[in-house]
Design a protein around this motif. Sequence first.
Motif, PDB file in Angstrom:
ATOM      1  N   VAL A   1       0.835  -1.202   0.000  1.00  0.00           N
ATOM      2  CA  VAL A   1       0.000   0.000   0.000  1.00  0.00           C
ATOM      3  C   VAL A   1       0.875   1.259   0.000  1.00  0.00           C
ATOM      4  N   ILE A   2       1.934   1.250   0.794  1.00  0.00           N
ATOM      5  CA  ILE A   2       2.825   2.408   0.845  1.00  0.00           C
ATOM      6  C   ILE A   2       3.535   2.596  -0.482  1.00  0.00           C
ATOM      7  N   LEU A   3       3.851   1.522  -1.191  1.00  0.00           N
ATOM      8  CA  LEU A   3       4.520   1.632  -2.483  1.00  0.00           C
ATOM      9  C   LEU A   3       3.675   2.382  -3.512  1.00  0.00           C
ATOM     10  N   ILE A   4       2.355   2.314  -3.396  1.00  0.00           N
ATOM     11  CA  ILE A   4       1.513   3.060  -4.341  1.00  0.00           C
ATOM     12  C   ILE A   4       1.232   4.478  -3.832  1.00  0.00           C
ATOM     13  N   GLY A   5       1.901   4.873  -2.762  1.00  0.00           N
ATOM     14  CA  GLY A   5       1.748   6.233  -2.263  1.00  0.00           C
ATOM     15  C   GLY A   5       0.579   6.428  -1.326  1.00  0.00           C
ATOM     16  N   GLN A   6       0.030   5.340  -0.777  1.00  0.00           N
ATOM     17  CA  GLN A   6      -1.092   5.416   0.147  1.00  0.00           C
ATOM     18  C   GLN A   6      -0.658   4.870   1.506  1.00  0.00           C
TER      19      GLN A   6
ATOM     20  N   ASN B   1      10.012   4.352   0.524  1.00  0.00           N
ATOM     21  CA  ASN B   1       9.639   5.754   0.573  1.00  0.00           C
ATOM     22  C   ASN B   1       8.174   5.881   0.965  1.00  0.00           C
ATOM     23  N   VAL B   2       7.898   6.593   2.035  1.00  0.00           N
ATOM     24  CA  VAL B   2       6.523   6.739   2.500  1.00  0.00           C
ATOM     25  C   VAL B   2       5.665   7.533   1.518  1.00  0.00           C
ATOM     26  N   LEU B   3       6.291   8.181   0.553  1.00  0.00           N
ATOM     27  CA  LEU B   3       5.554   8.887  -0.486  1.00  0.00           C
ATOM     28  C   LEU B   3       5.291   7.999  -1.691  1.00  0.00           C
ATOM     29  N   GLY B   4       5.792   6.763  -1.657  1.00  0.00           N
ATOM     30  CA  GLY B   4       5.508   5.792  -2.701  1.00  0.00           C
ATOM     31  C   GLY B   4       6.583   5.717  -3.768  1.00  0.00           C
ATOM     32  N   GLY B   5       6.550   4.615  -4.511  1.00  0.00           N
ATOM     33  CA  GLY B   5       7.377   4.497  -5.700  1.00  0.00           C
ATOM     34  C   GLY B   5       8.738   3.875  -5.529  1.00  0.00           C
ATOM     35  N   ARG B   6       9.208   3.719  -4.308  1.00  0.00           N
ATOM     36  CA  ARG B   6      10.537   3.156  -4.118  1.00  0.00           C
ATOM     37  C   ARG B   6      10.601   2.350  -2.836  1.00  0.00           C
ATOM     38  N   GLY B   7      11.247   1.192  -2.914  1.00  0.00           N
ATOM     39  CA  GLY B   7      11.416   0.331  -1.753  1.00  0.00           C
ATOM     40  C   GLY B   7      11.588  -1.109  -2.187  1.00  0.00           C
ATOM     41  N   THR B   8      12.234  -1.900  -1.374  1.00  0.00           N
ATOM     42  CA  THR B   8      12.444  -3.314  -1.655  1.00  0.00           C
ATOM     43  C   THR B   8      11.922  -4.146  -0.494  1.00  0.00           C
TER      44      THR B   8
END
Length: 330
Positions: A59-64, A261-268
């Motif tokens: 969910v956080i990866l999509i910026g939510q 990233n809590v704003l979405g788009g990056r993370g593994t």
Amino acid sequence: MLRFLPRIDAATLIAFGCILLLLLLGAAAKPGFLSVDYLAQQLQIASFLGTIATGAMIVILIGQIDLSIPWTIAIGGMMATGASGILGDALGVPLAIPFGIFCGLLVGVVNGLGVAYLRAPSMIFTLGMNAVAQGLMVFHTGGFAPQDRATGLMVAIASGQLIPGISNPLLVWIVLGAVTVYMLTSTRLGRQIYAIGNRERAVFLSGVDSRRVTVIAFALSGTCAAAGGVLLAGWANRSYQAMGDPYLLPTIAAIVLGGTNVLGGRGTYLGTVAGVILITLLQSILSVLQPQDYFAEIGIRLPADVFRQVVFGLVIIVMMMFYGREKVVR
């Protein structure tokens, strides 16, 4: 969209470095901290948080963000232990686990529909769903602690060892993690999740149904939270109200500490694994060192659980400041 594939970044390496430091600190503070039995116990505890964090990370990866995690956990545990009273003994016992997880899935789907189609802010909508779930569970139990017990299968999954030396909850987390890594790195859905987190409007204009992806992400979050609740209920051999309340801040803290990233788009997912282990060890270290006692000497008295929540909150605030500064620089 290949550039959206997750990579091992500096934040993940830093998280593993912090894990090493905590292990050394724990070994110095408590004899036996590095024993195989104690570390295996910590990994079993981490597996509960890791299962819950898996869906929350998506969910956080999509910026939510999903703030309904606490009572979705409670729904999973309480519906699984109370399945016999709802479905009858003939169906309730064998279907206890899937029934509890299915109830969490429904919560996630409602969250996804509200965020994707009603365009409600995820923070507000999921917080409202958390209150709705709380009300439903209080109504279900009549305001009292439920008397239902976990089934034998739930206890076996949460406490047993199918493979000698590896607890079943850890095995569940490993399998779930492997599926999640494959989904995020090798499927179209995974690439769409990263793309939406970077720029949803561009993804929507490219022909991707971003609303469908959002619903799927929240459905996975609800499913993982409920699965964590089922594991916790099996481990304790009972479910109880507010059983998921201690897991909201640690879940978010573990994800952001792992570099997502809590704003979405990056993370593994590897970073999330590192963050979960780091948070688990941090909780153990705080229990061993009792740092709140030092603050009590100067007149600041905080219970141990409150002190842990303060620490996790500060971690999230610091990481938010870091991400905000990073976005400005970029």
